[in-house]
Scaffold this active site. Structure first.
Site: not given
Ligand code: F6P
Length: 341
Positions: A125, A127, A162, A265, A271, A273
């Site tokens: 994963t 993650d 910004r 913004r 995806h 990543q």
């Protein structure tokens, strides 16, 4: 032995490196044969196979994605799913199955082990949230992609005075946000593990503008504000019941703009990543994990997952792999807070 291989769940850089290592060692060292099952659990469920030998794994080490295809099919949600898997494995003469996947794929692998299927699990994963292993391959690549994006966003944010909000993946665990944010010098990092105060975030943004720099906020897709509900762009669920996330970045930018009066913004990395070629770290980790997975299958040590502990690859019970989600501990977040604002 005749060994089936499948990749399930979201794809991840390094999957092909695992498949290559499994097949290369399995054929040349042990003389095993392989069958590729297509598209995660859909493969054994529907009997979808493809040839998998040394010629098929040539040249795939640096390639992202998975040559086997992937899906989020959950056979336990399909009537007669387990029986169909068992029948298709028998029809293909499969003695063992190597299942490469995350929480959901390995959860299925663990249940199938209890039902008598010979499975070895390989953790995957981007993650990095699987409890029984220190790092998962794919994570380093995802962090590097996010870091590079943050580096680029710093210069454009400063030119335009910004705020730029960068939304990264991480449904329940903020590892990508934490590491990419630290590596990229973010001004605020927001994780699913800690509900954030939008007023505090706006204050960090103001402080950053006062020092003539432009703020970069890195937010994990699963992060939520203190006072509100999780912001979702859609309520669709997949076969494992996960809501499709996305939307917190847009919400943050709007709230920050309103509170600070300065433009904000959002960039959603999504995806990007997960796509493309793995880093050297992930190629080496995936290769070592694959070599140890075929050893475990050869030993008949079924019901195990190969895991990274320190610098060693070990075997842990599949049931342990999905028992606990590895989230970012509070003290790790505190380390990063020194750089906020
Ligand atoms: O499991 C990895 C992951 O990248 C999560 O961070 C994310 O929520 C999910 O996959 C999204 O994947 P998909 O869009 O393929 O459902």
């Amino acid at each position: 032995m005749r060994i089936g291989v499948l990749t399930g769940g979201g794809d991840c850089p390094g999957l092909n490196a695992v498949i290559r290592a499994v097949v290369r060692k399995g054929v040349s060292t042990y003389g095993h044969e392989f069958v590729g099952f297509r598209d995660g659990w859909r493969g054994p469920l529907e009997g979808l196979t493809r040839p998998l030998g040394i010629p098929e794994v040539r040249g795939i080490l640096p390639r992202g994605g998975t040559i086997l295809g992937s899906s989020r099919t959950n056979p336990f949600k399909i009537e007669g799913g387990v029986e169909r898997i068992k029948a298709n494995l028998a029809d293909n003469g499969i003695d063992a199955l190597i299942a490469i996947g995350g929480e959901d794929t390995l959860g299925v692998a663990s249940k199938l082990t209890d039902l008598g299927v010979n499975v070895i699990g390989v953790p995957k994963t981007i993650d990095n949230d699987l409890g029984a292993t220190d790092y998962t391959f794919g994570f380093d690549t995802a962090v590097n992609i996010a870091m590079e994006a943050i580096d680029r966003l710093h210069t454009t944010a400063e030119s335009h005075h910004r705020t730029l909000v960068v939304e990264v993946m991480g449904r329940h665990a903020g590892w990508i946000a934490l590491h990419a944010g630290l590596a990229g010098g973010a001004n605020v990092i927001l994780l699913p593990e800690r509900n954030f105060d939008i007023e505090q975030v706006a204050a960090y943004v103001e402080k950053r503008f006062q020092t003539q720099y432009a703020p970069i906020i890195v937010v994990a897709e699963g992060a939520t504000p203190l006072e509100g509900q999780m912001q979702l762009s859609s309520q669709d669920k997949d076969a494992f019941g996960h809501v499709r996330l996305g939307g917190i970045g847009q919400w943050l930018a709007a709230e920050i703009e309103e509170r600070t009066g300065k433009e904000a913004r959002t960039v959603v990395l999504g995806h990007i990543q997960r796509g493309g070629t793995p880093t050297a770290f992930d190629r080496v980790l995936a290769t070592r994990i694959g070599l140890h997975a075929i050893d475990a299958a050869h030993d008949g040590d079924f019901g195990k997952m190969v895991a990274l502990r320190g610098t060693d690859i070990t075997r842990v019970p599949l049931a342990d792999a999905t028992r606990e989600l590895k989230t970012v501990p509070p003290e790790r977040y505190t380390e990063a807070e020194v750089f906020f604002g």
